[in-house]
Design an enzyme around this catalytic site. Structure first.
Site, PDB file in Angstrom:
ATOM      1  N   GLU A 290     -40.529  40.309  66.874  1.00 51.03           N
ATOM      2  CA  GLU A 290     -41.949  40.013  66.612  1.00 51.03           C
ATOM      3  C   GLU A 290     -42.324  40.220  65.148  1.00 51.03           C
ATOM      4  O   GLU A 290     -43.279  40.928  64.824  1.00 51.03           O
ATOM      5  CB  GLU A 290     -42.844  40.865  67.522  1.00 51.03           C
ATOM      6  CG  GLU A 290     -42.703  40.466  68.971  1.00 51.03           C
ATOM      7  CD  GLU A 290     -43.728  41.120  69.890  1.00 51.03           C
ATOM      8  OE1 GLU A 290     -44.314  42.141  69.501  1.00 51.03           O
ATOM      9  OE2 GLU A 290     -43.940  40.600  70.980  1.00 51.03           O
TER      10      GLU A 290
ATOM     11  N   GLU B 257     -39.296  38.017  76.328  1.00 46.99           N
ATOM     12  CA  GLU B 257     -40.275  38.982  76.858  1.00 46.99           C
ATOM     13  C   GLU B 257     -41.395  38.226  77.550  1.00 46.99           C
ATOM     14  O   GLU B 257     -41.884  37.228  77.031  1.00 46.99           O
ATOM     15  CB  GLU B 257     -40.924  39.814  75.731  1.00 46.99           C
ATOM     16  CG  GLU B 257     -40.052  40.862  75.131  1.00 46.99           C
ATOM     17  CD  GLU B 257     -40.785  41.729  74.099  1.00 46.99           C
ATOM     18  OE1 GLU B 257     -41.994  41.997  74.265  1.00 46.99           O
ATOM     19  OE2 GLU B 257     -40.135  42.111  73.123  1.00 46.99           O
TER      20      GLU B 257
HETATM   21  P1  P53 Z   1     -46.825  47.196  75.398  1.00 43.72           P
HETATM   22  C1  P53 Z   1     -48.783  41.800  71.256  1.00 43.72           C
HETATM   23  C2  P53 Z   1     -48.640  40.572  71.852  1.00 43.72           C
HETATM   24  C3  P53 Z   1     -47.465  40.269  72.457  1.00 43.72           C
HETATM   25  C4  P53 Z   1     -46.393  41.164  72.424  1.00 43.72           C
HETATM   26  O1  P53 Z   1     -46.345  45.799  74.831  1.00 43.72           O
HETATM   27  C5  P53 Z   1     -46.514  42.377  71.816  1.00 43.72           C
HETATM   28  C6  P53 Z   1     -47.723  42.686  71.267  1.00 43.72           C
HETATM   29  C7  P53 Z   1     -47.883  43.954  70.626  1.00 43.72           C
HETATM   30  O2  P53 Z   1     -47.257  43.771  69.418  1.00 43.72           O
HETATM   31  O3  P53 Z   1     -45.467  43.282  71.680  1.00 43.72           O
HETATM   32  C8  P53 Z   1     -44.327  43.292  72.537  1.00 43.72           C
HETATM   33  O4  P53 Z   1     -45.621  48.006  75.596  1.00 43.72           O
HETATM   34  C9  P53 Z   1     -43.190  44.139  71.943  1.00 43.72           C
HETATM   35  C10 P53 Z   1     -42.617  45.180  72.883  1.00 43.72           C
HETATM   36  C11 P53 Z   1     -43.729  45.746  73.727  1.00 43.72           C
HETATM   37  C12 P53 Z   1     -44.299  44.625  74.557  1.00 43.72           C
HETATM   38  O5  P53 Z   1     -44.866  43.633  73.730  1.00 43.72           O
HETATM   39  O6  P53 Z   1     -47.732  47.742  74.403  1.00 43.72           O
HETATM   40  O7  P53 Z   1     -42.110  43.345  71.494  1.00 43.72           O
HETATM   41  O8  P53 Z   1     -41.926  46.161  72.141  1.00 43.72           O
HETATM   42  O9  P53 Z   1     -43.367  46.832  74.524  1.00 43.72           O
HETATM   43  C13 P53 Z   1     -45.373  45.079  75.506  1.00 43.72           C
HETATM   44  O10 P53 Z   1     -47.515  46.883  76.689  1.00 43.72           O
END
Ligand code: P53
Length: 476
Positions: free
Chosen positions: A176, A374
């Protein structure tokens, strides 16, 4: 009836700092994730000056994947995972980041981990930098502001690519990388690059400088990595949050186009090997100057990625006259609530069709394979009296997203390598540091304060996802 290709890579995803724990084991150095405290929805995580007494650091133990990886991988295999995405903790390999020689014990840990995956025919998918750079590089060199960090990163990356050349085929450089475009929000700049942009004289210019160093580093790793093993597939990774125009008002439409430039810039360089045309007039308008070396142009051109990894959680709607600043977590500049979709408890808007849209958008733009590395639903799980966890809401979220993903592949012709839902094993939330914001098919008994037995339990979604994989996405 067309279906998903039979080699489609179903799996799950995590990042080292969010699951491993063992923050000071096996010779590991302190990473930037080790100095982040816990927060909550609306409460920022603190970035402390080193590891200090009296603070709770949720990533220090995390889900203790470091101590449980054999048991966890066995569970992944039971679900039928074809691949597993994790990252290598840079600080296990180069504890401070600027050593001459790598830490053999750290290298051995990932040898064991990858061997364990390969034993079950699970393909490792590895991110080289997922928010966990050595803290020492931040203190001593100023993080990615310093061009020297390119050399440290490239050395680390090529060390692990050499070591695992016959074990790992799929790599990604920076997780990211585009988060930090929201340079006003300290967590993003810090976790991507070890820099708190607000504290810099010209935060925006500093962000672009840092990003330039990372784009050059990424291109070098792609170019040199292919020499180590021409069979490597080396991708980039971006957070894909499509920003819809709030209405068909031409001003909203144009506002969203410009807002998307901010999100695309990074991928545009990774995939096309040069900065996109919209960057130069914008930098000129804003008086931004980025230092570049004469050889950078060539490096970028020679380091074009093989595929685009993306995270997809949500879309946002933006309005030209909304005057909203947005923190880039649950809202962006100009974000307004989208009346057609609901949001999670953390304010993330749930939009499965947006995934199909995102895949079309990226594939039309780049025409190289995509990989959803993801996607998922962060929610609070309840353990019933009989010990079961009935996470129907998670199944519903994933089912709807997989349906749209299939349409993108089958009806729209998108070339998609695979799908790895986020946090397949419950882990520490990145944005909040909480444990209770869970994504997993596998429950980890641990709470926000660090209490719990770390015992693993299969959730209802575990059995559901197993079936999905078994039927290659036919039975949802
Ligand atoms: P948590 C924003 C939008 C999409 C993905 O996030 C994002 C974010 C935040 O930057 O991050 C990713 O754990 C990231 C992972 C993270 C996951 O989203 O805050 O690559 O490390 O854990 C979920 O719910």
């Amino acid at each position: 009836m067309r279906t998903l290709p039979k080699e489609f890579l179903w799996g799950g995803a995590v990042a080292a700092h969010q699951v491993e724990g063992g923050w000071d084991k096996g010779g590991k150095g302190v990473s930037i994730a080790d100095v982040l405290t816990a927060g909550a929805h609306g409460v920022d995580r603190k970035i402390t000056d080193g590891v200090l007494e009296g603070y709770y650091y949720p990533n220090h133990e995390a889900s203790d994947f470091y101590g449980h990886y054999k048991e966890d991988i066995k569970l992944f295999a039971e679900m039928g995972f074809k691949c597993f995405r994790t990252s290598i903790a840079w600080t296990r390999i180069f504890p401070n980041g600027d050593e001459e020689f790598p830490n053999e014990e750290g290298l051995r840990f990932y040898d064991d981990l990858f061997n364990e995956l390969l034993k079950y025919h699970i393909e490792p998918v590895v991110t080289l930098s997922h928010f966990e750079m050595p803290y020492h590089l931040v203190k001593r060199y100023g993080g990615w502001k310093n061009r020297k960090v390119i050399d440290f990163f490239v050395k680390y990356a090529l060390t692990v690519m050499e070591r695992y050349r016959d074990k790992v085929k799929y790599w990604m450089t920076f997780n990211e990388i585009n988060n930090q475009k929201n340079y006003k929000y300290p967590l993003f700049g810090y976790t991507c690059s070890g820099v708190i942009f607000n504290q810099e004289a010209n935060p925006e210019e500093c962000m672009y400088q840092v990003v330039h160093h990372e784009l050059v580093a990424s291109a070098l790793v792609v170019r040199e990595g292919h020499k180590i093993n021409p069979g490597f597939k080396i991708g980039c990774m971006m957070a894909c949050v499509p920003l819809y125009p709030y209405s068909c008002n031409p001003d909203d439409m144009m506002f969203s186009v410009e807002a998307m430039h901010d999100r695309f810039l990074f991928g545009d360089v990774h995939v096309r090997g040069k900065y996109p045309s919209y960057v130069w007039p914008e930098w000129e308008r804003r008086g931004i100057h980025v230092e570049m070396e004469p050889e950078d142009e060539r490096i970028l051109r020679e380091g074009i990625v093989d595929y685009v990894g993306l995270s997809y959680y949500m879309t946002n709607a933006v309005k030209a006259d909304a005057s909203v600043e947005g923190n880039g977590v649950d809202g962006f500049p100009g974000s307004v609530p989208n009346p057609y979709v609901k949001a999670s408890d953390w304010g993330w808007q749930i939009d499965p069709v947006g995934l199909r849209y995102a895949l079309n958008l990226l594939y039309e733009r780049y025409q190289i394979p995509l990989f959803i590395v993801e996607n998922g639903f962060g929610a609070i799980d309840k353990v019933e009296e009989d010990g079961s966890i009935r996470d129907d809401y998670r199944i519903e979220y994933l089912r709807a997203h997989i349906q749209e993903m299939k349409k993108a592949v089958i009806e729209d012709g998108v070339d998609l390598l695979g799908y790895t839902p986020w946090g397949c094993l419950d882990c520490v939330s990145f944005t909040t540091g909480e444990m209770k914001k869970r994504y997993g098919f596998i429950y980890v008994d641990k709470d926000n304060d660090g209490n719990g037995s770390l015992k693993r339990t299969r959730k209802k979604s575990f059995y559901w996802y197993k079936k999905v994989i078994e039927t290659n996405g036919e039975e949802l």
